[in-house]
Design a protein around this motif. Structure first.
Motif, PDB file in Angstrom:
ATOM      1  N   PHE A   7       9.130  -6.312  21.799  1.00 33.20           N
ATOM      2  CA  PHE A   7       9.527  -5.155  20.993  1.00 33.20           C
ATOM      3  C   PHE A   7       9.857  -5.541  19.553  1.00 33.20           C
ATOM      4  CE2 PHE A   7      10.424  -3.206  25.215  1.00 33.20           C
ATOM      5  CZ  PHE A   7       9.507  -2.184  25.099  1.00 33.20           C
ATOM      6  N   ILE A   8      10.406  -6.695  19.343  1.00 34.53           N
ATOM      7  CA  ILE A   8      10.696  -7.140  17.974  1.00 34.53           C
ATOM      8  C   ILE A   8       9.401  -7.390  17.207  1.00 34.53           C
ATOM      9  CG2 ILE A   8      11.613  -9.052  16.611  1.00 34.53           C
ATOM     10  CD1 ILE A   8      13.906  -9.257  18.646  1.00 34.53           C
ATOM     11  N   VAL A   9       8.454  -8.039  17.847  1.00 36.63           N
ATOM     12  CA  VAL A   9       7.191  -8.373  17.188  1.00 36.63           C
ATOM     13  C   VAL A   9       6.328  -7.132  16.958  1.00 36.63           C
ATOM     14  CG1 VAL A   9       5.011  -9.626  17.500  1.00 36.63           C
ATOM     15  CG2 VAL A   9       7.168 -10.747  17.995  1.00 36.63           C
ATOM     16  N   SER A  10       6.342  -6.203  17.898  1.00 41.44           N
ATOM     17  CA  SER A  10       5.455  -5.047  17.780  1.00 41.44           C
ATOM     18  C   SER A  10       6.052  -3.886  16.994  1.00 41.44           C
ATOM     19  CB  SER A  10       5.050  -4.553  19.170  1.00 41.44           C
ATOM     20  OG  SER A  10       6.198  -4.064  19.845  1.00 41.44           O
ATOM     21  N   SER A  11       7.318  -3.964  16.631  1.00 47.66           N
ATOM     22  CA  SER A  11       7.914  -2.863  15.871  1.00 47.66           C
ATOM     23  C   SER A  11       7.468  -2.905  14.413  1.00 47.66           C
ATOM     24  CB  SER A  11       9.439  -2.914  15.958  1.00 47.66           C
ATOM     25  OG  SER A  11       9.913  -4.086  15.359  1.00 47.66           O
ATOM     26  N   VAL A  12       7.391  -1.731  13.824  1.00 45.79           N
ATOM     27  CA  VAL A  12       6.988  -1.597  12.434  1.00 45.79           C
ATOM     28  C   VAL A  12       8.203  -1.141  11.644  1.00 45.79           C
ATOM     29  CG1 VAL A  12       5.509  -0.335  10.831  1.00 45.79           C
ATOM     30  CG2 VAL A  12       4.648  -0.974  13.087  1.00 45.79           C
ATOM     31  N   PHE A  13       8.513  -1.891  10.615  1.00 42.95           N
ATOM     32  CA  PHE A  13       9.647  -1.530   9.789  1.00 42.95           C
ATOM     33  C   PHE A  13       9.129  -0.675   8.650  1.00 42.95           C
ATOM     34  CE2 PHE A  13      10.823  -5.504  11.853  1.00 42.95           C
ATOM     35  CZ  PHE A  13      11.982  -5.093  12.485  1.00 42.95           C
ATOM     36  N   LYS A  14       9.525   0.590   8.669  1.00 41.38           N
ATOM     37  CA  LYS A  14       9.049   1.557   7.684  1.00 41.38           C
ATOM     38  C   LYS A  14       9.732   1.319   6.360  1.00 41.38           C
ATOM     39  CE  LYS A  14       7.520   6.061   8.941  1.00 41.38           C
ATOM     40  NZ  LYS A  14       7.863   7.336   9.491  1.00 41.38           N
ATOM     41  N   LYS A  15       8.953   1.229   5.332  1.00 41.96           N
ATOM     42  CA  LYS A  15       9.521   1.050   4.008  1.00 41.96           C
ATOM     43  C   LYS A  15       9.597   2.405   3.316  1.00 41.96           C
ATOM     44  CE  LYS A  15       9.376  -2.069   0.131  1.00 41.96           C
ATOM     45  NZ  LYS A  15       8.689  -3.113  -0.537  1.00 41.96           N
ATOM     46  N   GLU A  16       8.526   2.840   2.765  1.00 43.44           N
ATOM     47  CA  GLU A  16       8.458   4.143   2.126  1.00 43.44           C
ATOM     48  C   GLU A  16       7.137   4.784   2.471  1.00 43.44           C
ATOM     49  OE1 GLU A  16       9.803   4.749  -2.026  1.00 43.44           O
ATOM     50  OE2 GLU A  16      10.081   2.592  -1.983  1.00 43.44           O
ATOM     51  N   GLU A  17       7.179   6.080   2.619  1.00 42.06           N
ATOM     52  CA  GLU A  17       5.941   6.790   2.891  1.00 42.06           C
ATOM     53  C   GLU A  17       5.320   7.215   1.565  1.00 42.06           C
ATOM     54  OE1 GLU A  17       6.595   9.989   5.552  1.00 42.06           O
ATOM     55  OE2 GLU A  17       7.371   8.700   7.102  1.00 42.06           O
ATOM     56  N   LEU A  18       4.293   6.510   1.183  1.00 43.37           N
ATOM     57  CA  LEU A  18       3.592   6.840  -0.054  1.00 43.37           C
ATOM     58  C   LEU A  18       2.160   7.215   0.291  1.00 43.37           C
ATOM     59  CD1 LEU A  18       4.898   3.943  -2.312  1.00 43.37           C
ATOM     60  CD2 LEU A  18       5.777   6.260  -2.155  1.00 43.37           C
ATOM     61  N   ALA A  19       1.718   8.344  -0.227  1.00 41.79           N
ATOM     62  CA  ALA A  19       0.379   8.832   0.098  1.00 41.79           C
ATOM     63  C   ALA A  19      -0.632   8.503  -0.991  1.00 41.79           C
ATOM     64  CB  ALA A  19       0.415  10.341   0.314  1.00 41.79           C
ATOM     65  N   LEU A  20      -0.186   8.402  -2.229  1.00 37.93           N
ATOM     66  CA  LEU A  20      -1.101   8.230  -3.341  1.00 37.93           C
ATOM     67  C   LEU A  20      -0.934   6.853  -3.973  1.00 37.93           C
ATOM     68  CD1 LEU A  20      -0.497  11.689  -5.063  1.00 37.93           C
ATOM     69  CD2 LEU A  20      -2.168  11.135  -3.307  1.00 37.93           C
ATOM     70  N   VAL A  21      -2.021   6.312  -4.469  1.00 36.75           N
ATOM     71  CA  VAL A  21      -1.974   5.063  -5.222  1.00 36.75           C
ATOM     72  C   VAL A  21      -1.798   5.450  -6.684  1.00 36.75           C
ATOM     73  CG1 VAL A  21      -3.233   2.989  -5.852  1.00 36.75           C
ATOM     74  CG2 VAL A  21      -3.476   3.932  -3.557  1.00 36.75           C
ATOM     75  N   LEU A  22      -0.656   5.085  -7.237  1.00 35.31           N
ATOM     76  CA  LEU A  22      -0.325   5.503  -8.588  1.00 35.31           C
ATOM     77  C   LEU A  22      -0.226   4.303  -9.516  1.00 35.31           C
ATOM     78  CD1 LEU A  22       2.513   8.046  -7.761  1.00 35.31           C
ATOM     79  CD2 LEU A  22       0.125   8.547  -8.168  1.00 35.31           C
ATOM     80  N   ASN A  23      -0.592   4.520 -10.758  1.00 38.78           N
ATOM     81  CA  ASN A  23      -0.413   3.534 -11.808  1.00 38.78           C
ATOM     82  C   ASN A  23       0.796   3.998 -12.619  1.00 38.78           C
ATOM     83  OD1 ASN A  23      -0.705   1.535 -13.653  1.00 38.78           O
ATOM     84  ND2 ASN A  23      -2.536   2.373 -14.617  1.00 38.78           N
ATOM     85  N   LEU A  24       1.979   3.490 -12.245  1.00 45.49           N
ATOM     86  CA  LEU A  24       3.220   3.953 -12.856  1.00 45.49           C
ATOM     87  C   LEU A  24       3.415   3.359 -14.245  1.00 45.49           C
ATOM     88  CD1 LEU A  24       5.580   3.579  -9.781  1.00 45.49           C
ATOM     89  CD2 LEU A  24       4.544   5.667 -10.632  1.00 45.49           C
ATOM     90  N   PRO A  25       4.033   4.125 -15.127  1.00 42.80           N
ATOM     91  CA  PRO A  25       4.365   3.564 -16.442  1.00 42.80           C
ATOM     92  C   PRO A  25       5.483   2.536 -16.297  1.00 42.80           C
ATOM     93  CG  PRO A  25       5.218   5.793 -16.237  1.00 42.80           C
ATOM     94  CD  PRO A  25       4.420   5.524 -15.017  1.00 42.80           C
TER      95      PRO A  25
END
Length: 129
Positions: free
Chosen positions: A27-45
């Motif tokens: 369970f430790i190895v197969s769990s996914v640690f969610k960071k942030e849900e981002l849908a778009l690839v952005l070029n931020l200033p």
């Protein structure tokens, strides 16, 4: 007649402990640690502003040239209006990520929608300079 000394029967728990540890490792190895849900690839200033901690219960809004996303899911401007209308807590932080190539008119439309529902606690995200 002599009685035999009574032996206590104890189950061997070593295999049980082995199985528990194997399951724990799985369970430790197969769990996914969610960071942030981002849908778009952005070029931020870029900016020299100091970093802020992002809380998981904040509203995440992303704007690119031709797409819009809220909570990591692409939406149209009309769907964004409906999603913003559903928000009850008006003091929630709104994390806005805007691509640096987005035209100003699109940003104004989104900001107008936010203001319409009195969602004024904005944070604009940039990349570190």
């Amino acid at each position: 007649m002599r009685r035999k000394p009574r032996e206590t029967i104890t189950p061997d728990i070593t295999p049980l402990i082995d199985v528990v540890f194997i399951l724990l490792i799985f369970f430790i190895v197969s769990s996914v640690f969610k960071k942030e849900e981002l849908a778009l690839v952005l070029n931020l200033p870029s900016s020299k502003a100091q970093e802020l901690e992002v809380e998981p219960k904040e509203i995440s809004l992303e704007i690119s040239k031709d797409k819009l996303a809220i909570y990591g899911k692409e939406v149209s401007i009309e769907e964004l209006d409906l999603k913003l209308a559903e928000i009850k807590d008006k003091k929630k932080n709104i994390i806005v990520r805007i691509d640096k190539d987005v035209i100003y008119e699109k940003i104004v439309k989104v900001l107008d929608n936010l203001q319409k529902y009195e969602l004024n606690n904005l944070s604009l995200v940039t990349k570190k300079d």
